[in-house]
Design a protein around this motif. Sequence first.
Motif, PDB file in Angstrom:
ATOM      1  N   LYS A 125      16.655  58.675  28.900  1.00 20.18           N
ATOM      2  CA  LYS A 125      17.870  60.073  29.284  1.00 20.18           C
ATOM      3  C   LYS A 125      18.968  59.556  29.502  1.00 20.18           C
ATOM      4  O   LYS A 125      19.648  59.254  30.666  1.00 20.18           O
ATOM      5  CB  LYS A 125      16.972  60.807  30.479  1.00 20.18           C
ATOM      6  N   PRO A 126      19.631  59.157  28.436  1.00 20.94           N
ATOM      7  CA  PRO A 126      21.028  58.409  28.444  1.00 20.94           C
ATOM      8  C   PRO A 126      22.081  59.539  29.086  1.00 20.94           C
ATOM      9  O   PRO A 126      21.949  60.835  28.940  1.00 20.94           O
ATOM     10  CB  PRO A 126      21.360  58.019  27.092  1.00 20.94           C
ATOM     11  N   SER A 127      22.958  58.782  29.740  1.00 22.67           N
ATOM     12  CA  SER A 127      24.267  59.780  30.319  1.00 22.67           C
ATOM     13  C   SER A 127      25.332  58.682  30.248  1.00 22.67           C
ATOM     14  O   SER A 127      25.031  57.377  30.151  1.00 22.67           O
ATOM     15  CB  SER A 127      23.715  60.331  31.586  1.00 22.67           C
ATOM     16  N   GLY A 128      26.361  59.107  30.622  1.00 24.32           N
ATOM     17  CA  GLY A 128      27.652  58.358  30.935  1.00 24.32           C
ATOM     18  C   GLY A 128      28.721  58.514  29.521  1.00 24.32           C
ATOM     19  O   GLY A 128      28.274  58.932  28.691  1.00 24.32           O
ATOM     20  N   ARG A 129      29.879  57.958  30.027  1.00 27.52           N
ATOM     21  CA  ARG A 129      30.883  58.173  29.017  1.00 27.52           C
ATOM     22  C   ARG A 129      30.681  57.493  27.779  1.00 27.52           C
ATOM     23  O   ARG A 129      31.207  57.818  26.643  1.00 27.52           O
ATOM     24  CB  ARG A 129      32.188  58.018  29.615  1.00 27.52           C
ATOM     25  N   VAL A 130      30.212  56.087  27.875  1.00 32.89           N
ATOM     26  CA  VAL A 130      30.066  55.221  26.748  1.00 32.89           C
ATOM     27  C   VAL A 130      29.124  55.818  25.909  1.00 32.89           C
ATOM     28  O   VAL A 130      28.931  55.783  24.810  1.00 32.89           O
ATOM     29  CB  VAL A 130      29.412  53.970  27.359  1.00 32.89           C
ATOM     30  N   PHE A 131      27.953  56.330  26.373  1.00 31.69           N
ATOM     31  CA  PHE A 131      26.625  56.875  25.395  1.00 31.69           C
ATOM     32  C   PHE A 131      27.318  58.217  24.724  1.00 31.69           C
ATOM     33  O   PHE A 131      27.278  58.254  23.626  1.00 31.69           O
ATOM     34  CB  PHE A 131      25.650  57.226  26.193  1.00 31.69           C
ATOM     35  N   CYS A 132      27.859  59.308  25.485  1.00 33.33           N
ATOM     36  CA  CYS A 132      28.310  60.255  24.453  1.00 33.33           C
ATOM     37  C   CYS A 132      29.471  59.879  23.532  1.00 33.33           C
ATOM     38  O   CYS A 132      29.627  60.424  22.623  1.00 33.33           O
ATOM     39  CB  CYS A 132      28.916  61.386  25.451  1.00 33.33           C
ATOM     40  N   GLY A 133      30.182  58.873  24.239  1.00 32.55           N
ATOM     41  CA  GLY A 133      31.222  58.398  23.301  1.00 32.55           C
ATOM     42  C   GLY A 133      30.960  57.743  22.002  1.00 32.55           C
ATOM     43  O   GLY A 133      31.622  57.569  21.101  1.00 32.55           O
ATOM     44  N   SER A 134      29.506  57.105  22.162  1.00 36.28           N
ATOM     45  CA  SER A 134      29.134  56.638  20.806  1.00 36.28           C
ATOM     46  C   SER A 134      29.365  57.341  19.746  1.00 36.28           C
ATOM     47  O   SER A 134      29.569  56.899  18.359  1.00 36.28           O
ATOM     48  CB  SER A 134      27.843  55.971  20.922  1.00 36.28           C
ATOM     49  N   CYS A 135      29.521  58.795  19.714  1.00 33.23           N
ATOM     50  CA  CYS A 135      29.418  59.744  18.720  1.00 33.23           C
ATOM     51  C   CYS A 135      30.990  60.376  18.997  1.00 33.23           C
ATOM     52  O   CYS A 135      31.620  60.474  17.954  1.00 33.23           O
ATOM     53  CB  CYS A 135      28.602  60.944  18.757  1.00 33.23           C
ATOM     54  N   HIS A 136      31.260  60.650  20.326  1.00 28.04           N
ATOM     55  CA  HIS A 136      32.530  61.532  20.619  1.00 28.04           C
ATOM     56  C   HIS A 136      33.692  60.721  20.822  1.00 28.04           C
ATOM     57  O   HIS A 136      34.846  61.416  20.898  1.00 28.04           O
ATOM     58  CB  HIS A 136      32.105  62.556  21.562  1.00 28.04           C
ATOM     59  N   ILE A 137      33.692  59.390  20.662  1.00 26.68           N
ATOM     60  CA  ILE A 137      35.073  58.660  20.699  1.00 26.68           C
ATOM     61  C   ILE A 137      36.034  58.951  19.658  1.00 26.68           C
ATOM     62  O   ILE A 137      35.518  59.168  18.536  1.00 26.68           O
ATOM     63  CB  ILE A 137      34.642  57.178  20.979  1.00 26.68           C
ATOM     64  N   ILE A 138      37.328  58.927  19.948  1.00 29.83           N
ATOM     65  CA  ILE A 138      38.290  59.319  18.987  1.00 29.83           C
ATOM     66  C   ILE A 138      38.304  58.123  17.936  1.00 29.83           C
ATOM     67  O   ILE A 138      38.164  57.004  18.286  1.00 29.83           O
ATOM     68  CB  ILE A 138      39.488  59.708  19.566  1.00 29.83           C
ATOM     69  N   ASN A 139      38.386  58.522  16.502  1.00 28.73           N
ATOM     70  CA  ASN A 139      38.342  57.473  15.540  1.00 28.73           C
ATOM     71  C   ASN A 139      38.954  57.933  14.431  1.00 28.73           C
ATOM     72  O   ASN A 139      38.621  58.993  13.919  1.00 28.73           O
ATOM     73  CB  ASN A 139      36.993  56.857  15.380  1.00 28.73           C
ATOM     74  N   ALA A 140      39.785  57.142  13.755  1.00 24.35           N
ATOM     75  CA  ALA A 140      40.535  57.905  12.555  1.00 24.35           C
ATOM     76  C   ALA A 140      39.479  58.028  11.461  1.00 24.35           C
ATOM     77  O   ALA A 140      39.903  58.783  10.512  1.00 24.35           O
ATOM     78  CB  ALA A 140      41.972  56.980  12.059  1.00 24.35           C
ATOM     79  N   GLY A 141      38.540  57.270  11.451  1.00 26.07           N
ATOM     80  CA  GLY A 141      37.371  57.424  10.163  1.00 26.07           C
ATOM     81  C   GLY A 141      36.759  58.686  10.379  1.00 26.07           C
ATOM     82  O   GLY A 141      35.890  58.961   9.403  1.00 26.07           O
ATOM     83  N   LYS A 142      36.707  59.610  11.481  1.00 25.35           N
ATOM     84  CA  LYS A 142      35.736  60.602  11.768  1.00 25.35           C
ATOM     85  C   LYS A 142      36.753  61.738  11.098  1.00 25.35           C
ATOM     86  O   LYS A 142      37.653  62.022  11.531  1.00 25.35           O
ATOM     87  CB  LYS A 142      35.477  60.697  13.090  1.00 25.35           C
ATOM     88  N   GLN A 143      35.976  62.836  10.309  1.00 26.72           N
ATOM     89  CA  GLN A 143      36.489  63.981  10.095  1.00 26.72           C
ATOM     90  C   GLN A 143      36.510  64.910  11.235  1.00 26.72           C
ATOM     91  O   GLN A 143      35.494  65.277  11.781  1.00 26.72           O
ATOM     92  CB  GLN A 143      35.704  64.605   8.892  1.00 26.72           C
ATOM     93  N   LYS A 144      37.632  65.509  11.544  1.00 27.12           N
ATOM     94  CA  LYS A 144      37.874  66.576  12.558  1.00 27.12           C
ATOM     95  C   LYS A 144      37.036  67.772  12.308  1.00 27.12           C
ATOM     96  O   LYS A 144      36.220  68.156  13.662  1.00 27.12           O
ATOM     97  CB  LYS A 144      39.346  67.086  12.662  1.00 27.12           C
ATOM     98  N   SER A 145      36.642  68.113  11.331  1.00 24.42           N
ATOM     99  CA  SER A 145      35.713  69.453  10.923  1.00 24.42           C
ATOM    100  C   SER A 145      34.310  68.866  11.510  1.00 24.42           C
ATOM    101  O   SER A 145      33.345  69.832  11.713  1.00 24.42           O
ATOM    102  CB  SER A 145      35.884  69.796   9.894  1.00 24.42           C
ATOM    103  N   ILE A 146      34.081  67.674  11.280  1.00 25.44           N
ATOM    104  CA  ILE A 146      32.594  67.263  11.451  1.00 25.44           C
ATOM    105  C   ILE A 146      32.156  67.090  13.128  1.00 25.44           C
ATOM    106  O   ILE A 146      31.177  67.624  13.414  1.00 25.44           O
ATOM    107  CB  ILE A 146      32.112  65.990  10.827  1.00 25.44           C
ATOM    108  N   ILE A 147      33.114  66.526  13.795  1.00 25.59           N
ATOM    109  CA  ILE A 147      32.785  66.352  15.414  1.00 25.59           C
ATOM    110  C   ILE A 147      34.002  66.314  16.242  1.00 25.59           C
ATOM    111  O   ILE A 147      35.003  66.043  15.863  1.00 25.59           O
ATOM    112  CB  ILE A 147      32.288  64.932  15.250  1.00 25.59           C
ATOM    113  N   ASN A 148      33.771  66.968  17.200  1.00 23.55           N
ATOM    114  CA  ASN A 148      34.785  66.944  18.277  1.00 23.55           C
ATOM    115  C   ASN A 148      34.982  65.943  18.863  1.00 23.55           C
ATOM    116  O   ASN A 148      34.134  65.183  19.252  1.00 23.55           O
ATOM    117  CB  ASN A 148      34.532  67.910  19.553  1.00 23.55           C
ATOM    118  N   GLN A 149      36.281  65.288  18.809  1.00 27.65           N
ATOM    119  CA  GLN A 149      36.376  63.699  19.179  1.00 27.65           C
ATOM    120  C   GLN A 149      37.383  63.729  20.698  1.00 27.65           C
ATOM    121  O   GLN A 149      38.373  64.642  20.589  1.00 27.65           O
ATOM    122  CB  GLN A 149      37.357  62.835  18.132  1.00 27.65           C
ATOM    123  N   ILE A 150      36.965  62.879  21.656  1.00 28.03           N
ATOM    124  CA  ILE A 150      37.276  62.980  22.692  1.00 28.03           C
ATOM    125  C   ILE A 150      38.409  61.542  23.009  1.00 28.03           C
ATOM    126  O   ILE A 150      37.520  60.358  22.800  1.00 28.03           O
ATOM    127  CB  ILE A 150      36.392  62.904  23.944  1.00 28.03           C
TER     128      ILE A 150
END
Lengths: 255, 154
Positions: free
Chosen positions: B104-129
Amino acid sequence: MGNEKIITSRRKFLKTATALAGATIGYTWLKSSQILLFAAKPKDESLPWYGIVIDIQKCIGCGNCAKACKNENDVPLEPFYFRTWVEQYTVKNDGSVIIVSPNGGIDGFKQTVPNEDIFKSFFVPKMCNHCSKSPCTQVCPVGATFESPEGVVLIDEKYCIGCRYCVQACPYGCRFIHPVKKVANKCTLCYHRLKKGLAPACMETCPTGARMYGNLRDKNSELVKFLKEHTTMILRPHLNTGSKLYYNALSSEVR
Amino acid sequence: MKFYIPPQIPRLALAFAVFISLFLILRHFLIPETFGEYGHYRGASLIDNAKPEIHYAGQQACFKCHQDIEDKKAQDVHSDIHCETCHGPGQKHVLSSKAVDILKPSGRVFCGSCHIINAGKQKSIINQIDLDKHNVGKNCINCHNPHQPWEMKK
């Protein structure tokens, strides 16, 4: 005199014809026993013929695929050997390319290049290409690696002698020696899951659906539909490996 | 004289016969049983390769019991994410509900593993924080329900 000439030329003709016929029959006989000549060429049309699509535009570099793959296939987390891993390519404004893959991307990526220097950046998940003319199976001295009738490149762990020839032969760097079993190891497209009707672990856990697998024989499958609708490319096409892993939106920087 | 065979020939023939039969016998014992069944490999290896236990059960197995989560998830942006992406391999738990190895993961690091902002991610695919700016110090799941991220908690 003329008569004699005809007779000798007829004899010659018959001789040549017999030799040619013999050679043809001999060749077809050899060809039928394919284990002598070729790697497996499956004829069983009832089985699926698996292909893979990776959509680079959808990959967010979270590393869930690499993590799930290690869990599913009992590959130790360390040392960092991967059946599948993720690389980040960053093309800078000056044209130079930076490729990073910290721990195979298993813990995600931190942006290393500041935004203003980046021309473009993208993630490339890598895994076995399940080639239909795979160089790795051709070099195995003991027949311990092969293409299954479903087009999946597998390893016979009981028969592998761990000589590492295949590790060197794979142009995509997809093979390694298993640190515990000490034999060659690689992506099996989760063959054990496919046989149970489940998706490979990396595709099960990909949050954006960037990976897709399917039956290339079935012209109505999702995969074939995707291939028809998109401009896809395989890695290193000049090597003629018969790769069945297609990348959507693949940049020429990717090696 | 015409059909004279030198004595070496039968001797050689015998030696050849012995060696060839020895080779065939050895070959018989050295080549595994199912070798060559489908190709230049052990046919039984296909069965060996299909044998390993699965660890990831697949989300249909989860939904057999957790129907409520399926309904919840279907209404929001995390609908396409399979359960085991966050909760880890669940086959043990499927076989016996006593096995509580579900993460039952939680925390900013875990959610960030997908949602952390990175220039490699397409904005239309994922909301980046930008984790350095967005509600610093707070746990993501204090506001967002991971099954329904836009169903904000008060």
